[in-house]
Scaffold this active site. Structure first.
Site, PDB file in Angstrom:
ATOM      1  N   ARG A 166      10.365  95.157  40.594  1.00  0.00           N
ATOM      2  CA  ARG A 166      11.596  94.387  40.461  1.00  0.00           C
ATOM      3  C   ARG A 166      12.235  94.467  39.069  1.00  0.00           C
ATOM      4  O   ARG A 166      13.272  93.859  38.832  1.00  0.00           O
ATOM      5  CB  ARG A 166      11.312  92.923  40.817  1.00  0.00           C
ATOM      6  CG  ARG A 166      10.856  92.749  42.253  1.00  0.00           C
ATOM      7  CD  ARG A 166      10.379  91.323  42.551  1.00  0.00           C
ATOM      8  NE  ARG A 166      11.401  90.312  42.312  1.00  0.00           N
ATOM      9  CZ  ARG A 166      12.390  90.028  43.158  1.00  0.00           C
ATOM     10  NH1 ARG A 166      12.498  90.694  44.297  1.00  0.00           N
ATOM     11  NH2 ARG A 166      13.265  89.087  42.871  1.00  0.00           N
ATOM     12  N   GLU A 190      22.292  96.415  43.278  1.00  0.00           N
ATOM     13  CA  GLU A 190      23.271  95.327  43.224  1.00  0.00           C
ATOM     14  C   GLU A 190      24.366  95.662  42.217  1.00  0.00           C
ATOM     15  O   GLU A 190      24.143  96.431  41.277  1.00  0.00           O
ATOM     16  CB  GLU A 190      22.593  94.017  42.825  1.00  0.00           C
ATOM     17  CG  GLU A 190      21.540  93.541  43.813  1.00  0.00           C
ATOM     18  CD  GLU A 190      20.736  92.359  43.312  1.00  0.00           C
ATOM     19  OE1 GLU A 190      20.133  91.664  44.150  1.00  0.00           O
ATOM     20  OE2 GLU A 190      20.702  92.127  42.083  1.00  0.00           O
ATOM     21  N   GLU A 194      17.312  99.148  45.872  1.00  0.00           N
ATOM     22  CA  GLU A 194      18.243  98.102  46.300  1.00  0.00           C
ATOM     23  C   GLU A 194      19.209  97.854  45.141  1.00  0.00           C
ATOM     24  O   GLU A 194      18.872  97.154  44.196  1.00  0.00           O
ATOM     25  CB  GLU A 194      17.487  96.819  46.658  1.00  0.00           C
ATOM     26  CG  GLU A 194      16.416  97.009  47.735  1.00  0.00           C
ATOM     27  CD  GLU A 194      15.559  95.765  47.931  1.00  0.00           C
ATOM     28  OE1 GLU A 194      15.906  94.713  47.357  1.00  0.00           O
ATOM     29  OE2 GLU A 194      14.557  95.861  48.640  1.00  0.00           O
ATOM     30  N   GLU A 232      25.725  89.079  47.522  1.00  0.00           N
ATOM     31  CA  GLU A 232      24.518  88.654  46.807  1.00  0.00           C
ATOM     32  C   GLU A 232      24.695  87.261  46.205  1.00  0.00           C
ATOM     33  O   GLU A 232      25.701  86.597  46.378  1.00  0.00           O
ATOM     34  CB  GLU A 232      24.144  89.675  45.737  1.00  0.00           C
ATOM     35  CG  GLU A 232      23.005  90.608  46.155  1.00  0.00           C
ATOM     36  CD  GLU A 232      21.721  89.862  46.501  1.00  0.00           C
ATOM     37  OE1 GLU A 232      21.518  88.729  46.009  1.00  0.00           O
ATOM     38  OE2 GLU A 232      20.920  90.404  47.280  1.00  0.00           O
ATOM     39  N   GLU A 291       7.180  96.703  45.878  1.00  0.00           N
ATOM     40  CA  GLU A 291       8.510  96.490  45.311  1.00  0.00           C
ATOM     41  C   GLU A 291       8.384  96.184  43.819  1.00  0.00           C
ATOM     42  O   GLU A 291       7.811  95.167  43.429  1.00  0.00           O
ATOM     43  CB  GLU A 291       9.208  95.333  46.024  1.00  0.00           C
ATOM     44  CG  GLU A 291      10.621  95.071  45.497  1.00  0.00           C
ATOM     45  CD  GLU A 291      11.252  93.828  46.103  1.00  0.00           C
ATOM     46  OE1 GLU A 291      11.918  93.951  47.145  1.00  0.00           O
ATOM     47  OE2 GLU A 291      11.037  92.729  45.543  1.00  0.00           O
ATOM     48  N   ARG A 338       8.774  86.196  44.369  1.00  0.00           N
ATOM     49  CA  ARG A 338       9.852  86.789  43.589  1.00  0.00           C
ATOM     50  C   ARG A 338       9.857  86.333  42.126  1.00  0.00           C
ATOM     51  O   ARG A 338      10.803  86.631  41.396  1.00  0.00           O
ATOM     52  CB  ARG A 338      11.194  86.489  44.272  1.00  0.00           C
ATOM     53  CG  ARG A 338      11.409  87.325  45.530  1.00  0.00           C
ATOM     54  CD  ARG A 338      12.692  86.957  46.256  1.00  0.00           C
ATOM     55  NE  ARG A 338      13.059  87.943  47.255  1.00  0.00           N
ATOM     56  CZ  ARG A 338      12.554  88.019  48.488  1.00  0.00           C
ATOM     57  NH1 ARG A 338      11.629  87.135  48.866  1.00  0.00           N
ATOM     58  NH2 ARG A 338      12.946  88.948  49.343  1.00  0.00           N
ATOM     59  N   HIS A 396      15.969  96.644  42.464  1.00  0.00           N
ATOM     60  CA  HIS A 396      14.595  96.578  42.936  1.00  0.00           C
ATOM     61  C   HIS A 396      14.255  97.889  43.639  1.00  0.00           C
ATOM     62  O   HIS A 396      15.042  98.396  44.450  1.00  0.00           O
ATOM     63  CB  HIS A 396      14.393  95.412  43.898  1.00  0.00           C
ATOM     64  CG  HIS A 396      14.777  94.088  43.317  1.00  0.00           C
ATOM     65  ND1 HIS A 396      15.086  92.994  44.085  1.00  0.00           N
ATOM     66  CD2 HIS A 396      14.907  93.686  42.028  1.00  0.00           C
ATOM     67  CE1 HIS A 396      15.382  91.974  43.307  1.00  0.00           C
ATOM     68  NE2 HIS A 396      15.286  92.368  42.050  1.00  0.00           N
ATOM     69  N   ASP A 426      29.462 123.464  28.600  1.00  0.00           N
ATOM     70  CA  ASP A 426      29.187 123.228  27.176  1.00  0.00           C
ATOM     71  C   ASP A 426      28.191 122.084  27.043  1.00  0.00           C
ATOM     72  O   ASP A 426      28.555 120.911  27.133  1.00  0.00           O
ATOM     73  CB  ASP A 426      30.498 122.898  26.460  1.00  0.00           C
ATOM     74  CG  ASP A 426      30.289 122.489  25.005  1.00  0.00           C
ATOM     75  OD1 ASP A 426      29.161 122.646  24.496  1.00  0.00           O
ATOM     76  OD2 ASP A 426      31.254 121.997  24.390  1.00  0.00           O
ATOM     77  N   GLU A 451      25.297  93.768  47.499  1.00  0.00           N
ATOM     78  CA  GLU A 451      24.164  94.689  47.585  1.00  0.00           C
ATOM     79  C   GLU A 451      24.292  95.448  48.899  1.00  0.00           C
ATOM     80  O   GLU A 451      24.418  94.853  49.966  1.00  0.00           O
ATOM     81  CB  GLU A 451      22.832  93.948  47.545  1.00  0.00           C
ATOM     82  CG  GLU A 451      21.620  94.867  47.676  1.00  0.00           C
ATOM     83  CD  GLU A 451      20.305  94.109  47.672  1.00  0.00           C
ATOM     84  OE1 GLU A 451      19.492  94.320  48.593  1.00  0.00           O
ATOM     85  OE2 GLU A 451      20.110  93.279  46.759  1.00  0.00           O
TER      86      GLU A 451
END
Length: 513
Positions: A404, A157, A155, A243, A402, A382, A308, A65, A251
């Site tokens: 983030r 977390e 990745e 982490e 990467e 970062r 990430h 449904d 993680e």
């Protein structure tokens, strides 16, 4: 680079291409069909199949449904089909099944098999455009037509709490809509052995990264999750660490995969973590920012949870990573890789609505907690939304980008496809990403950030949705218009439900994302 795409809507009969030996594995038994709604919930339907019905089930699927599933169909046109993808069949881990009553255990001889299903319209009308898995499959078709493949490495977390206690007198209200229904409301309470009363070695705020065993309450938990993923779902875990945040943040990373398989793996991973948490009498929470002080957001809380996402593009034979250039002195990143970055930067505001899709996501996206805020790129930095990992030199296999901004509340099929669509648009239009920023942007003055042209991600889901409404053409190669329209409508309904509510009520709205 030239791109083209053909329209495709596989019929259920065409899905016969698969593992020929499945019938030898499943002869008679219970089958769990998993599928994902528009917002990302991993739903489950159960059937029993025997020798007589097996072939028909795997060829034609089973009805569902669609009007009862978030974003799928209206009540006047709700007949849909779940067609199992043979390549995803697994024996569901017995250790994750609820304990059987003693009176039944001796009579229960059947295994439970799990399989991920694709969603079709009824009456042989083809794939459902609002099926999130169809979005990633369309993107993979587009890549094949252009002699490309993609590898995604998320990745993910999350927090594993001892409990989240929701207290309501009279009528329970877990809708997060603020209606009291004559009930007395009490803020929910998060309990964690790593930071609560009586803890002998509490983990300090922001002090949990690679916590030693005497403080790490989740070491055995992570080992169990990794073993189930490896043994039962062929998902190879690469590392599994505590982490940065206290209160049980973990993680667990797994090997990169092709687009749709990577999204499948995220859904399976979240499901396994939740089931293992239940066995440990704990609660797994994938909210971007469950621990948050609204009165003092910069000083009174802890790191949030991100997802990430690492991306690499390869030629069709998967022998050449087109993001790698050994002659590039800065990060061994090719010009095509830079154009891909340009697409991510160009569309970062609208992407946010898909990769950071909740009100709670924007409590994570603030300075000071290792979450990306500023739209810039660099190697090993970062404080930028895009990082080029530089752990190894002269390694074409590991060269990747990467991104983030994503968090684990995102629908992975939509998020990964949107990220790739934005990057491919950058390649198509040769968008220059600008110069890398090799400084801690958090510590820059506003004047310096402005002089460098560094913009910020949207500060709220509402602002991100406004950007998506005005910047969505790059998504059209894999997102049907009706899916985008449905997604935006659902998100505005979410905003209306939660506007002006407390962080505790946000927790009630998002505790099971």
């Amino acid at each position: 680079m030239t791109f083209s795409r053909r329209n495709s809507a596989l019929e259920p009969e065409e899905k016969e291409q698969g593992i020929d030996g499945i019938k030898m594995i499943i002869d008679t038994g219970f089958i769990q069909l998993r599928y994902t709604d528009v917002l990302g919930k991993f739903l489950a339907k159960y059937v029993f199949e025997n020798k007589e019905t097996f072939d028909s089930f795997f060829k034609c699927g089973i009805g569902v449904d669609g009007s009862s599933i978030k974003g799928f169909a209206s009540i006047d046109d709700s007949d849909l089909l779940l067609v199992p993808d043979r390549s995803t069949v697994r024996i569901f881990p017995p250790s994750l099944l609820p304990a059987s009553p003693p009176s039944l255990s001796s009579n229960y001889d059947n295994k439970l098999f799990a399989v991920i299903a694709d969603v079709y319209q009824g009456f042989k009308k083809g794939r459902l455009a609002r099926d999130p898995r169809y979005v990633s499959q369309r993107m993979e078709e587009f890549l094949i037509e252009n002699n490309l493949t993609c590898q995604m490495g998320p990745e993910v977390e999350c927090f594993v709490f001892d409990n989240i206690i929701f207290n309501h007198k009279n009528n329970n209200n877990l809708n997060g809509d603020g209606s009291n229904n004559n009930s007395e409301y009490h803020e929910p309470k998060i309990l964690s052995v790593e930071g609560g009363d009586g803890c002998k070695y509490p983990i300090r705020r922001k002090g949990g990264y690679d916590a030693p065993p005497f403080q790490d309450s989740l070491l055995e938990f992570r080992f169990d999750v990794a073993e189930i993923l490896r043994k039962h779902f062929s998902i190879n875990v690469t590392n599994l660490n505590h982490e940065v945040a206290s209160c049980g943040q973990i993680e667990i990373n797994f090997m990169h995969s092709a687009l749709t398989k990577a999204a499948d793996n995220v859904q399976i991973y979240k499901d396994v973590v939740r089931n293992v948490a239940s066995k440990y009498d704990k609660v797994a929470n994938f909210m971007p920012k469950p621990v948050f002080d609204k009165n003092d957001p910069l000083n009174g809380d802890d790191n949030g949870s991100g997802m990430h996402t690492n991306i690499s593009l390869w030629n069709e034979s998967s022998t050449t990573n087109i993001f790698y250039d050994s002659d590039d002195y800065y990060a061994e990143l090719s010009q095509i890789g830079r154009y891909f970055l340009g697409g991510l930067i160009e569309h970062a505001h609208s992407l946010a609505a898909i990769v950071a899709p909740t009100i709670n996501s924007y409590h994570r996206l603030i300075p000071g907690f290792e979450a990306p805020v500023y739209i810039a790129w660099a190697k090993g930095n970062r404080s930028t939304v895009i990082r080029i990992p530089i752990n190894e030199r002269n390694n074409a296999k590991s060269k990747r980008i990467e991104f983030r901004a994503p968090d684990p509340a995102a629908n992975p099929y939509l998020a990964f496809s949107a990220i790739l669509a934005a990057g491919l648009d950058g390649i198509k239009k040769t968008i220059d990403p600008g110069s890398p920023i090799d400084e801690n942007i958090y510590k820059m003055s506003d004047a310096k950030r402005n002089s460098l042209g560094i913009k910020s991600l949207p500060g709220s889901l509402e602002k991100a949705l406004e950007s998506l409404k005005s910047d969505s053409d790059y998504l059209k190669r894999c997102f049907h218009n009706e899916l985008l329209e449905t997604y935006i409508v659902l998100k505005y309904e979410e905003l209306a439900k939660a506007r002006g509510k407390s962080i505790a009520q946000e927790l009630m709205l998002y505790y099971d994302v």
